[in-house]
Design a protein around this motif. Structure first.
Motif, PDB file in Angstrom:
ATOM      1  N   SER A 237       0.845  -1.185   0.000  1.00 33.61           N
ATOM      2  CA  SER A 237       0.000   0.000   0.000  1.00 33.61           C
ATOM      3  C   SER A 237       0.883   1.239   0.000  1.00 33.61           C
ATOM      4  CB  SER A 237      -0.919   0.004   1.232  1.00 33.61           C
ATOM      5  OG  SER A 237      -0.165  -0.036   2.432  1.00 33.61           O
ATOM      6  N   PRO A 238       0.372   2.375  -0.465  1.00 35.63           N
ATOM      7  CA  PRO A 238       1.188   3.593  -0.585  1.00 35.63           C
ATOM      8  C   PRO A 238       1.778   4.092   0.736  1.00 35.63           C
ATOM      9  CG  PRO A 238      -0.839   3.789  -1.859  1.00 35.63           C
ATOM     10  CD  PRO A 238      -0.971   2.554  -1.030  1.00 35.63           C
ATOM     11  N   ASP A 239       1.189   3.676   1.870  1.00 38.72           N
ATOM     12  CA  ASP A 239       1.698   4.165   3.151  1.00 38.72           C
ATOM     13  C   ASP A 239       2.905   3.367   3.647  1.00 38.72           C
ATOM     14  OD1 ASP A 239      -0.150   2.006   3.407  1.00 38.72           O
ATOM     15  OD2 ASP A 239      -0.211   2.341   5.569  1.00 38.72           O
ATOM     16  N   LEU A 240       3.261   2.267   2.971  1.00 37.11           N
ATOM     17  CA  LEU A 240       4.439   1.485   3.368  1.00 37.11           C
ATOM     18  C   LEU A 240       5.700   2.101   2.786  1.00 37.11           C
ATOM     19  CD1 LEU A 240       3.134  -2.179   2.895  1.00 37.11           C
ATOM     20  CD2 LEU A 240       3.425  -0.924   5.032  1.00 37.11           C
ATOM     21  N   PRO A 241       6.853   1.903   3.462  1.00 39.25           N
ATOM     22  CA  PRO A 241       8.122   2.465   2.955  1.00 39.25           C
ATOM     23  C   PRO A 241       8.467   1.917   1.568  1.00 39.25           C
ATOM     24  CG  PRO A 241       8.358   1.704   5.230  1.00 39.25           C
ATOM     25  CD  PRO A 241       7.036   1.213   4.752  1.00 39.25           C
ATOM     26  N   LEU A 242       8.964   2.793   0.703  1.00 38.76           N
ATOM     27  CA  LEU A 242       9.402   2.416  -0.637  1.00 38.76           C
ATOM     28  C   LEU A 242      10.921   2.407  -0.666  1.00 38.76           C
ATOM     29  CD1 LEU A 242       8.602   1.853  -3.642  1.00 38.76           C
ATOM     30  CD2 LEU A 242       8.884   4.318  -4.025  1.00 38.76           C
ATOM     31  N   ILE A 243      11.502   1.293  -1.087  1.00 33.25           N
ATOM     32  CA  ILE A 243      12.957   1.209  -1.185  1.00 33.25           C
ATOM     33  C   ILE A 243      13.350   0.983  -2.650  1.00 33.25           C
ATOM     34  CG2 ILE A 243      13.097   0.249   1.147  1.00 33.25           C
ATOM     35  CD1 ILE A 243      13.867  -2.448  -0.152  1.00 33.25           C
ATOM     36  N   THR A 244      14.533   1.482  -3.008  1.00 36.97           N
ATOM     37  CA  THR A 244      15.061   1.300  -4.364  1.00 36.97           C
ATOM     38  C   THR A 244      16.440   0.672  -4.262  1.00 36.97           C
ATOM     39  OG1 THR A 244      13.831   3.204  -5.194  1.00 36.97           O
ATOM     40  CG2 THR A 244      15.677   2.430  -6.527  1.00 36.97           C
ATOM     41  N   LEU A 245      16.636  -0.405  -5.014  1.00 40.01           N
ATOM     42  CA  LEU A 245      17.902  -1.138  -4.985  1.00 40.01           C
ATOM     43  C   LEU A 245      18.474  -1.210  -6.391  1.00 40.01           C
ATOM     44  CD1 LEU A 245      16.828  -4.224  -2.818  1.00 40.01           C
ATOM     45  CD2 LEU A 245      17.760  -2.052  -2.001  1.00 40.01           C
ATOM     46  N   ARG A 246      19.810  -1.242  -6.451  1.00 40.23           N
ATOM     47  CA  ARG A 246      20.499  -1.554  -7.695  1.00 40.23           C
ATOM     48  C   ARG A 246      21.010  -2.981  -7.564  1.00 40.23           C
ATOM     49  NH1 ARG A 246      23.836   2.253  -7.743  1.00 40.23           N
ATOM     50  NH2 ARG A 246      22.791   3.650  -9.221  1.00 40.23           N
ATOM     51  N   ILE A 247      20.535  -3.858  -8.441  1.00 45.96           N
ATOM     52  CA  ILE A 247      20.864  -5.273  -8.307  1.00 45.96           C
ATOM     53  C   ILE A 247      21.544  -5.787  -9.575  1.00 45.96           C
ATOM     54  CG2 ILE A 247      18.968  -5.723  -6.706  1.00 45.96           C
ATOM     55  CD1 ILE A 247      17.408  -6.925  -9.068  1.00 45.96           C
ATOM     56  N   GLY A 248      22.297  -6.874  -9.425  1.00 46.96           N
ATOM     57  CA  GLY A 248      22.948  -7.527 -10.546  1.00 46.96           C
ATOM     58  C   GLY A 248      22.111  -8.668 -11.079  1.00 46.96           C
ATOM     59  N   ARG A 249      22.661  -9.411 -12.017  1.00 49.19           N
ATOM     60  CA  ARG A 249      21.925 -10.487 -12.662  1.00 49.19           C
ATOM     61  C   ARG A 249      21.489 -11.568 -11.667  1.00 49.19           C
ATOM     62  NH1 ARG A 249      21.360 -12.346 -17.795  1.00 49.19           N
ATOM     63  NH2 ARG A 249      22.751 -10.700 -18.583  1.00 49.19           N
ATOM     64  N   SER A 250      22.362 -11.931 -10.738  1.00 46.75           N
ATOM     65  CA  SER A 250      22.045 -13.026  -9.816  1.00 46.75           C
ATOM     66  C   SER A 250      20.986 -12.652  -8.784  1.00 46.75           C
ATOM     67  CB  SER A 250      23.323 -13.480  -9.088  1.00 46.75           C
ATOM     68  OG  SER A 250      23.885 -12.407  -8.350  1.00 46.75           O
ATOM     69  N   GLU A 251      20.657 -11.355  -8.665  1.00 45.91           N
ATOM     70  CA  GLU A 251      19.634 -10.924  -7.703  1.00 45.91           C
ATOM     71  C   GLU A 251      18.294 -10.625  -8.382  1.00 45.91           C
ATOM     72  OE1 GLU A 251      23.381 -10.859  -6.163  1.00 45.91           O
ATOM     73  OE2 GLU A 251      22.780  -9.401  -7.694  1.00 45.91           O
ATOM     74  N   ARG A 252      18.196 -10.857  -9.670  1.00 45.79           N
ATOM     75  CA  ARG A 252      16.963 -10.515 -10.379  1.00 45.79           C
ATOM     76  C   ARG A 252      15.761 -11.342  -9.936  1.00 45.79           C
ATOM     77  NH1 ARG A 252      18.923  -9.734 -16.707  1.00 45.79           N
ATOM     78  NH2 ARG A 252      20.352  -7.977 -16.328  1.00 45.79           N
ATOM     79  N   TRP A 253      16.027 -12.446  -9.251  1.00 39.85           N
ATOM     80  CA  TRP A 253      14.933 -13.303  -8.799  1.00 39.85           C
ATOM     81  C   TRP A 253      13.954 -12.556  -7.900  1.00 39.85           C
ATOM     82  CZ3 TRP A 253      14.381 -13.772  -3.563  1.00 39.85           C
ATOM     83  CH2 TRP A 253      15.494 -13.467  -2.770  1.00 39.85           C
ATOM     84  N   ILE A 254      14.423 -11.488  -7.236  1.00 42.88           N
ATOM     85  CA  ILE A 254      13.524 -10.782  -6.316  1.00 42.88           C
ATOM     86  C   ILE A 254      12.376 -10.119  -7.066  1.00 42.88           C
ATOM     87  CG2 ILE A 254      15.432 -10.388  -4.707  1.00 42.88           C
ATOM     88  CD1 ILE A 254      15.411  -7.472  -5.488  1.00 42.88           C
TER      89      ILE A 254
END
Length: 356
Positions: A237-254
Motif C-alpha cells: 500500500s502507498p503508506d508502506l516504505p518504498l525502497i530502491t535497490l540496484r541489483i545484478g543479474r544473480s539478484e533478479r529473482w527478487i
C-alpha cells in the motif's frame, strides 16, 4: 444483460454432453421437437449438431468422430464414439484423482471435507488395485500443528500462541480468536482476531512455535473482517516504505518473488528495482542477505542502517577472540580473521552505501 462468456460456454458443454444420449434414445426426432425439449432455438441446436461432427476420439478420422444422418428436419445419431459407455479410468488417471483428492482433504480451510472423503472412498473402491501403490500426501510444515489449528477453528476455541514475526525478527506471545484456516502460495495460515494487536491478522502455521487451546470460546468482534487474499498475502500500500535497490543479474529473482512497483534496466547487467516493504528493519536484513550484488539507492536511512550493520560485522572479525584461561586477553600470536570472511563483510558494507 449479456451473460458471461464462461457461463455460456459451460451451459453449452453441459448441453452437448446430454445431446448425444438424448438423440440416441430418440432416433429420427424432429429438430424442432428436440430444440423445444432442450430449451434452445432450432438455430442453436443446428449449431450444436455441427459442433458434434468434429468431436470424438483421438485420431479424429473416419470411425473416430461422432456421426449423424439427416432426413429432412429429422436427425439420427449413427455413431456415438463410445459416449454411451461407462467411464473407465486408466491407472494414471485414477492415481492422479486420488492424489488430488487426498491433497484437497489435507488443505486447511476447505469446506465439507466429508464430501471430499466420500468421493475419495468411492474412487478408491472403484479403482481397486489401480491405486494400491502407497501414496502419502502431506502439506509442508508440521501436520500436528496444522491439525491443532484446524480443530480450534472448527471447535470455535481461543488459542494462546508463541509466534515468530519475520518482518521484525521477534517472537511474541499472543491470544487469538481463530476465524478460518486457508492455504496461500502452498503455505498454511490461520486467520484470527489478535487480541494483542486488536485487529485481524494472518499467522503462518510453520512460524507458530507453540499452541495452547484455552478453556474459553473464540470471541470475534463484529469489526473483524477476513482479508481478501486474491492478490496474495502481502498487498503493498502507498503508506508502506518504498525502497530502491540496484541489483545484478544473480539478484533478479527478487522481481519475480516480491511485488515490485518499478523495474528499470541500468548500466550493463544492473537493474533498478523499487518495492514496498513492511518496515526498514526487515528491509535491512533483506538487503544484507542479498550480499554485495545489491546496493541501496534509497532511502538514505536504509543505506546507513545497512552500512552500519555490515561495518559492525567487519569490526567483529577484526577483534581476536579471548583465549580460555587467559583472563580475557588474547596472546599476540592469535590467529588473524579469515581473509575470505573479512572480504565478504567489507563488500557487504560497501554495498549498503547510497548511490551518489
Amino acid at each position: 444483460m449479456t451473460r458471461p462468456a464462461s457461463r455460456t460456454s459451460a451451459d453449452r458443454l453441459a448441453r452437448l454432453l446430454n445431446l448425444v444420449p438424448y438423440l440416441l434414445a430418440r432416433p429420427g426426432i424432429e429438430i424442432a421437437e428436440a430444440a423445444g425439449d432442450l430449451g434452445v432455438t432450432e438455430r442453436q441446436l443446428r449449431e450444436d449438431l455441427e459442433l458434434l461432427w468434429v468431436c470424438g476420439l483421438p485420431g479424429y478420422g473416419p470411425g473416430d468422430l461422432i456421426d449423424m444422418a439427416f432426413d429432412g428436419d429429422r436427425v439420427t445419431i449413427t455413431y456415438d464414439a463410445g459416449i454411451d459407455r461407462p467411464l473407465r479410468l486408466t491407472p494414471d488417471e485414477a492415481l492422479a484423482l486420488v492424489v488430488a483428492l487426498r491433497m484437497l482433504a489435507e488443505t486447511p480451510g476447505v469446506a465439507n471435507r466429508e464430501a471430499i472423503e466420500r468421493a475419495l472412498a468411492k474412487i478408491e473402491d472403484a479403482a481397486g488395485d489401480l491405486v494400491g501403490a502407497p501414496v502419502a500426501v502431506r502439506l509442508p510444515g508440521d501436520a500436528r500443528r496444522v491439525e491443532a489449528l484446524r480443530a480450534a477453528v472448527e471447535g470455535g476455541r481461543a488459542l494462546r500462541i508463541v509466534y515468530y514475526t519475520a518482518a521484525r525478527d521477534e517472537t511474541t506471545e499472543r491470544v487469538i480468536d481463530p476465524l478460518r484456516m486457508l492455504m496461500v502460495g502452498g503455505r498454511a495460515y490461520v486467520e484470527a482476531w489478535c487480541r494483542r494487536a486488536e485487529a485481524v491478522r494472518l499467522f503462518r502455521a510453520d512460524r507458530i512455535d507453540a499452541i495452547t487451546e484455552l478453556d474459553e470460546p473464540a470471541t470475534v468482534p463484529p469489526q473483524a473482517v477476513p482479508h481478501d487474499l486474491a492478490g496474495g498475502v502481502f498487498r503493498p500500500s502507498p503508506d508502506l516504505p518504498l525502497i530502491t535497490l540496484r541489483i545484478g543479474r544473480s539478484e533478479r529473482w527478487i522481481t519475480e518473488y516480491y511485488p515490485c512497483e518499478r523495474v528499470e534496466a541500468g548500466d550493463g547487467d544492473q537493474w533498478l528495482v523499487s518495492l514496498r516493504v513492511t518496515d526498514l528493519s526487515w528491509a535491512r536484513r533483506f538487503v544484507l542477505g542479498l550480499g554485495p550484488g545489491a546496493t541501496v539507492v534509497a532511502p538514505v536511512e536504509l543505506a546507513e542502517q545497512v552500512r552500519a550493520t555490515a561495518a559492525a560485522a567487519l569490526d567483529a572479525y577484526a577483534v581476536p577472540a579471548p583465549v580460555a584461561g587467559s583472563g580475557g586477553s588474547a596472546p599476540d600470536t592469535a590467529a588473524a580473521p579469515d581473509a575470505g570472511s573479512e572480504a565478504a563483510a567489507r563488500d557487504t558494507a560497501t554495498s549498503g552505501s547510497a548511490a551518489s
